[in-house]
Every structure is written in structure tokens, then in C-alpha cells.
Design an enzyme around this catalytic site. Structure first.
Site: not given
Ligand SMILES: *Cc1c(COP(=O)(O)O)cnc(C)c1O
Length: 388
Positions: A127, A213, A242
Site C-alpha cells: 500500500f 516506504d 503518519k
Molecule cells: C498510510 C500509508 C500511505 C499513505 O499515506 P496518506 O497519508 O494516507 O497519503 C502510504 N504508505 C503506507 C505504507 C501507508 O501506511
């Protein structure tokens, strides 16, 4: 009809205020938060150090734009680069935007080496966000559904499978590998201990960038600043968001070595990115995690939850696996269990279910033993009830 778009499925509750790991709804009921707004409020709610930083900065200055130097942005960049082993930082306002920057760096890095059709290797179950490029990089068909044409240039391979990546070694268009060190939305999937090291070696050999990420796994949640640090792996590009400012919107793309100077003047930008308010909040978060040993607490509480859950439900046939690293915690059941979220809410506990059958717990890093005991008790009872 409501005045909001119907893109969210919301639970029938609304919170008024919070303190630490606790939230109160508008009827005054008290809830234990084992989700932290999806790994955002690592310091819990209404943390005094964050509130203080926001108040101070609000009285000074909220925004000037990146047409000028921003002192708190520079301080935060210096701090993050020191913690993450990187050289430069680009600030934005969300995780998806941080990944957009990472994808642009990878493409421009390829372009500078004469590659005009750049490809980035991404993972099943990944994701990376909801913008067009980041959803195109996401390894979940449901998130892409109905949004074609997607952004080109991603090659999707199985997660935790080095050979699947190695198979592209002869593909001259590949410029980067993009991977979550631990998959969050994908179900708290923890790869083999040497997976990232092997990807690092492959990237070195092929001149690819390694992009990690860490938007969900970073900022102390795994027990280190970055989950990749458990295996001692230094990525070329790292994205965070986050938990970085405990709820004030912020994202950052960090870059190391040859990736650090890829984006030159005018090549990228964000109006709000790195504004003084968000950066002051993030500085307070980093300071508080350090001065309160919250990464050590995340490690200890993760172990404590694991021990407690193993004793209570580890032997049940319905429980497939319990996976965790610090306070990234997943309990995979044998059957779908989405309804446990509202059942937990009735017991005044906030949890999440992801990947259909994985109970996901992302409590604040300052969770204590009595709070962990409550989580173990309520969630174990729900699982036992669910499997009857
Ligand atoms: C939540 C998340 C995103 C996206 O972040 P947003 O602030 O919602 O755009 C991308 N990568 C990972 C691993 C995430 O958990």
C-alpha cells in the site's frame, strides 16, 4: 443524503477529546485507543509537548511558503537525516505525496542515466497511497478498481521473494525497487530477516535505487526509528508521514547519496510542505520519543502483547498467526473478521481489521502494561466469541 462524499465507511461514533491512549465520545463514554488514528498518534492524544509546540508556533507564524528559508524545516531535516542516515529531505503533507516525490526521484534518476521508460519494481500486497501514481504502485486490485488508465511504469512481484526481483536484473528500464519493510495495510506482513539486505545488494549490483516506504512502520513504531534499521539496511530514498507530527499533516521524502541531489531547482514542490507549524510539531514528537525512551517501550509492549495473546489465544485453531515488530501488531485469523471492529467498539476499544482477516493493533507508543492487559483481554474474548 449526507453532505459528505460516501468514500468512507464510518463507525457510529464521534470523539470530542482525548488524553494519552484514551478517547471520549460526545456522550462522555471512554474508549481505549489501540489504533492511534492508524499509526498517527504515537504519543497518544493531546500530548502536552506537541500541544505546547503548536501553541508557541501558532503565536509566531503558520506559513510563509518555500519561497523563503524556514528555520524549523531546516532543523527537522537535519534531525531526520541524522536519525535515518540520509542527506536531504523534501517535505510535503501526506504519505501519498511523500511517495509521489520518491517515484519522481526514481524516474528522474533513470532519466539522468538515459532511461526514458523507467520502471519501478513494487510488491503484491503493498500500500503506497491513493493518488494516481501511488495507487498504481499499490499491490491491491480493489484500490485500483475503476481508476484506469493507471500510471505506467510499475512491475509488481510477490512480497518477500528476492528471486522475483532478481529476475528483472537484465531489464535495462528498471530504476528502483519500492518496498515496505513491514506491510501495514497488507496485513502486518513481516518479511524474512535478510529480505531487505538482499534487496539492498541487488539494488547496488544493478544501480537501482532502494526506496523504503516507512510511512506506517517508521517513527519508532517498530522499536527503531525505521523498521529497516533492525536489519541495518540503508535505503536510498525513505518516505515517512503518519506518526511524524502526531496528527498535524506532514510527509517527508528523505534521500541518501546519489538520490540526494536528483531533484534540482524547480523540479518539485508543495505550497504547504514543511510549514513551520507542522515542523515544530514533528520536532516535539522526535524529542519526546527520545527523552521518554518510547522506542524501548514499543519493543517491550509489543513483546508483552505477544506473550499475552499467545497465552490466551495462541492455541486456537481459528488463529493462524500472530505477527509483530514493536507496536505493529497483527493477529491473522483463519476466517474473515471485519465485524470485530464494531464489536470491539461496543466494548469501548478501537482496533482495525485489514486484509480481510487480520486484526491490526497500532496503539500509541506510550502504551502501559495495564492498558496492554485490557487490549489482550478484550480482543482475546472477541476472538474466542468469533470462533464459537
Ligand atoms: C498510510 C500509508 C500511505 C499513505 O499515506 P496518506 O497519508 O494516507 O497519503 C502510504 N504508505 C503506507 C505504507 C501507508 O501506511
Amino acid at each position: 443524503m449526507t453532505s459528505l462524499m460516501s468514500n468512507y465507511t464510518r463507525l457510529p461514533v464521534s470523539f470530542r477529546h482525548g488524553k494519552g491512549c484514551w478517547l471520549w465520545d460526545d456522550a462522555g463514554n471512554k474508549y481505549l485507543d489501540a489504533l492511534s488514528g492508524i499509526a498517527v498518534c504515537g504519543l497518544g492524544h493531546a500530548h502536552p509537548a506537541v500541544s505546547q509546540a503548536i501553541k508557541e508556533q501558532a503565536d509566531l507564524l503558520l506559513h510563509t511558503s518555500n519561497l523563503y528559508n524556514i528555520e524549523p524545516q531546516l532543523q527537522l531535516a537535519t534531525k531526520l537525516n541524522a536519525l535515518c542516515g540520509t542527506d536531504t529531505a523534501f517535505f510535503c503533507n501526506s504519505g501519498a505525496e511523500a511517495n509521489e516525490a520518491a517515484i519522481k526521484i526514481a524516474r528522474r534518476y533513470g532519466h539522468d542515466r538515459g532511461i526514458s521508460n523507467a520502471k519501478i519494481i513494487v510488491m503484491d500486497g503493498a500500500f503506497h497511497g491513493r493518488t494516481l501514481a501511488t495507487l498504481s504502485a499499490t499491490g491491491n486490485a480493489k484500490i485500483k478498481e475503476g481508476f484506469a488508465p493507471l500510471v505506467e511504469g510499475f512491475i509488481q512481484v510477490p512480497y518477500n521473494d528476492v528471486d522475483a526481483v532478481m529476475a528483472y536484473s537484465d531489464n535495462a528500464d528498471v530504476v528502483a525497487v519500492m518496498v515496505e519493510p513491514i506491510q501495514g495495510e497488507g496485513g502486518i506482513n513481516i518479511p524474512d530477516a535478510d529480505y531487505l539486505q538482499k534487496l539492498r545488494a541487488l539494488c547496488n549490483k544493478n544501480n537501482w535505487l532502494l526506496i523504503t516506504d516507512e510511512i506506517q512502520s517508521g517513527i519508532g513504531r517498530s522499536g527503531q526509528w525505521l523498521a529497516a534499521q533492525h536489519g541495518g539496511v540503508q535505503a536510498d530514498v525513505i518516505t515517512l508521514a503518519k506518526g511524524l507530527a502526531n496528527g498535524v499533516p506532514i510527509g517527508v521524502c528523505l534521500a541518501h547519496g546519489k538520490a540526494a541531489k536528483v531533484l534540482g531547482p524547480g523540479s518539485h514542490g508543495s505550497t504547504f510542505g514543511g510549514n513551520p507549524l507542522a515542523c515544530r510539531a514533528a520536532l516535539a514528537v522526535i524529542d519526546t520519543i527520545n527523552s521518554n525512551d518510547l522506542m524501548a517501550n514499543a519493543t517491550a509492549m509489543g513483546d508483552y502483547l505477544y506473550k499475552g495473546f499467545t497465552q490466551r489465544i495462541g492455541q486456537l485453531d481459528a488463529v493462524k498467526t500472530i505477527r509483530y515488530q514493536g507496536l505493529l501488531f497483527g493477529i491473522e485469523l483463519e476466517s474473515p473478521c471485519g465485524e470485530l471492529v464494531s464489536k470491539a467498539l461496543e466494548k469501548r476499544l478501537l482496533i482495525n481489521v485489514t486484509a480481510t482477516s487480520v486484526i491490526r493493533l497500532l496503539p500509541p507508543l506510550l502504551l502501559d502494561q495495564s492498558e496492554a492487559d485490557m487490549i489482550i483481554d478484550i480482543v482475546s474474548n472477541l476472538i474466542i466469541e468469533h470462533t464459537k
